[in-house]
Enzyme design. Structure first.
Site, PDB file in Angstrom:
ATOM      1  N   ARG A 115      13.317   0.855  23.891  1.00  0.00           N
ATOM      2  CA  ARG A 115      12.344   0.545  24.941  1.00  0.00           C
ATOM      3  C   ARG A 115      13.050   0.315  26.269  1.00  0.00           C
ATOM      4  O   ARG A 115      14.099  -0.342  26.318  1.00  0.00           O
ATOM      5  CB  ARG A 115      11.514  -0.690  24.563  1.00  0.00           C
ATOM      6  CG  ARG A 115      10.601  -0.409  23.411  1.00  0.00           C
ATOM      7  CD  ARG A 115       9.635  -1.545  23.099  1.00  0.00           C
ATOM      8  NE  ARG A 115       9.116  -1.353  21.746  1.00  0.00           N
ATOM      9  CZ  ARG A 115       8.175  -0.472  21.412  1.00  0.00           C
ATOM     10  NH1 ARG A 115       7.601   0.269  22.350  1.00  0.00           N
ATOM     11  NH2 ARG A 115       7.789  -0.329  20.156  1.00  0.00           N
ATOM     12  N   ASP A 116      12.441   0.874  27.333  1.00  0.00           N
ATOM     13  CA  ASP A 116      12.983   0.667  28.675  1.00  0.00           C
ATOM     14  C   ASP A 116      12.859  -0.809  29.036  1.00  0.00           C
ATOM     15  O   ASP A 116      11.848  -1.449  28.776  1.00  0.00           O
ATOM     16  CB  ASP A 116      12.221   1.532  29.693  1.00  0.00           C
ATOM     17  CG  ASP A 116      12.977   1.658  31.004  1.00  0.00           C
ATOM     18  OD1 ASP A 116      13.443   2.765  31.326  1.00  0.00           O
ATOM     19  OD2 ASP A 116      13.095   0.636  31.716  1.00  0.00           O
ATOM     20  N   ILE A 117      13.914  -1.343  29.662  1.00  0.00           N
ATOM     21  CA  ILE A 117      13.955  -2.771  30.004  1.00  0.00           C
ATOM     22  C   ILE A 117      12.965  -3.102  31.130  1.00  0.00           C
ATOM     23  O   ILE A 117      12.583  -4.261  31.293  1.00  0.00           O
ATOM     24  CB  ILE A 117      15.401  -3.162  30.387  1.00  0.00           C
ATOM     25  CG1 ILE A 117      15.658  -4.631  30.152  1.00  0.00           C
ATOM     26  CG2 ILE A 117      15.755  -2.754  31.801  1.00  0.00           C
ATOM     27  CD1 ILE A 117      17.145  -5.016  30.201  1.00  0.00           C
ATOM     28  N   ASN A 154      15.168  12.555  34.961  1.00  0.00           N
ATOM     29  CA  ASN A 154      15.577  12.467  36.357  1.00  0.00           C
ATOM     30  C   ASN A 154      17.005  12.996  36.438  1.00  0.00           C
ATOM     31  O   ASN A 154      17.892  12.499  35.749  1.00  0.00           O
ATOM     32  CB  ASN A 154      15.520  11.012  36.850  1.00  0.00           C
ATOM     33  CG  ASN A 154      14.098  10.478  36.894  1.00  0.00           C
ATOM     34  OD1 ASN A 154      13.170  11.211  37.206  1.00  0.00           O
ATOM     35  ND2 ASN A 154      13.925   9.210  36.575  1.00  0.00           N
ATOM     36  N   VAL A 188      21.099   5.822  35.780  1.00  0.00           N
ATOM     37  CA  VAL A 188      22.065   5.697  34.676  1.00  0.00           C
ATOM     38  C   VAL A 188      22.543   7.110  34.331  1.00  0.00           C
ATOM     39  O   VAL A 188      21.725   7.976  33.977  1.00  0.00           O
ATOM     40  CB  VAL A 188      21.427   5.022  33.440  1.00  0.00           C
ATOM     41  CG1 VAL A 188      22.435   4.959  32.291  1.00  0.00           C
ATOM     42  CG2 VAL A 188      20.916   3.621  33.787  1.00  0.00           C
ATOM     43  N   HIS A 205      19.087  10.774  29.640  1.00  0.00           N
ATOM     44  CA  HIS A 205      17.985  10.104  28.939  1.00  0.00           C
ATOM     45  C   HIS A 205      16.672  10.770  29.314  1.00  0.00           C
ATOM     46  O   HIS A 205      16.469  11.161  30.454  1.00  0.00           O
ATOM     47  CB  HIS A 205      17.942   8.605  29.273  1.00  0.00           C
ATOM     48  CG  HIS A 205      18.012   8.312  30.731  1.00  0.00           C
ATOM     49  ND1 HIS A 205      19.188   8.341  31.442  1.00  0.00           N
ATOM     50  CD2 HIS A 205      17.041   7.990  31.627  1.00  0.00           C
ATOM     51  CE1 HIS A 205      18.953   8.046  32.709  1.00  0.00           C
ATOM     52  NE2 HIS A 205      17.664   7.836  32.852  1.00  0.00           N
TER      53      HIS A 205
END
Ligand code: AMP
Length: 115
Positions: A29-31, A88, A97, A101
């Protein structure tokens, strides 16, 4: 070169809410979620960006990431309603990052075009 933030998650050196794992792919899960469901699907291998990929070299891995997305969307109950997959590529596109991803977003109505 030092390992990426996401490699540290792969190695369990920093915590994450992991929802899916295979030999080659991890998802967590994305923070900072931008939708009710916001999950990052990554290759365990360090690849900087989608710009470093080719179909010839990485086609199987990309297929595994799509399999992961469909499986997780089912797990999360958003497969039928629909979801969005986003890479992205590069800072101007919003990449922060530099470990490849794929964002899996869903659970709400998505707007188009994105910002
Ligand atoms: P991008 O902007 O496409 O590079 O996406 C990076 C994503 O990683 C962002 O949505 C961040 O919220 C997310 N993120 C950063 N650090 C972590 C972390 N430790 N655990 C989970 N997600 C993270």
């Amino acid at each position: 070169m030092s390992e990426t933030l996401f490699t540290k998650i792969v190695k369990r050196e920093i915590p994450a809410d992991i929802v899916y794992e295979t030999d080659n792919v991890l998802a967590f899960r994305d923070i900072s979620p931008q939708a009710p469901v916001h999950i990052l699907i990554i290759p365990k291998e360090e690849i900087e960006s989608v710009r470093n990929m080719t179909g010839a070299e990485h086609g199987k891995l990309l297929g595994e990431m799509i399999d992961a997305a469909n499986e997780i969307a089912k797990q999360e109950g958003i497969f039928e309603d629909g979801f969005r997959l986003v890479f992205n590529a590069g800072a101007k596109a919003g990449q922060a990052v530099f470990h490849l991803h794929m964002h899996l977003l869903g659970g709400r109505v998505m707007k188009w075009p994105p910002g």
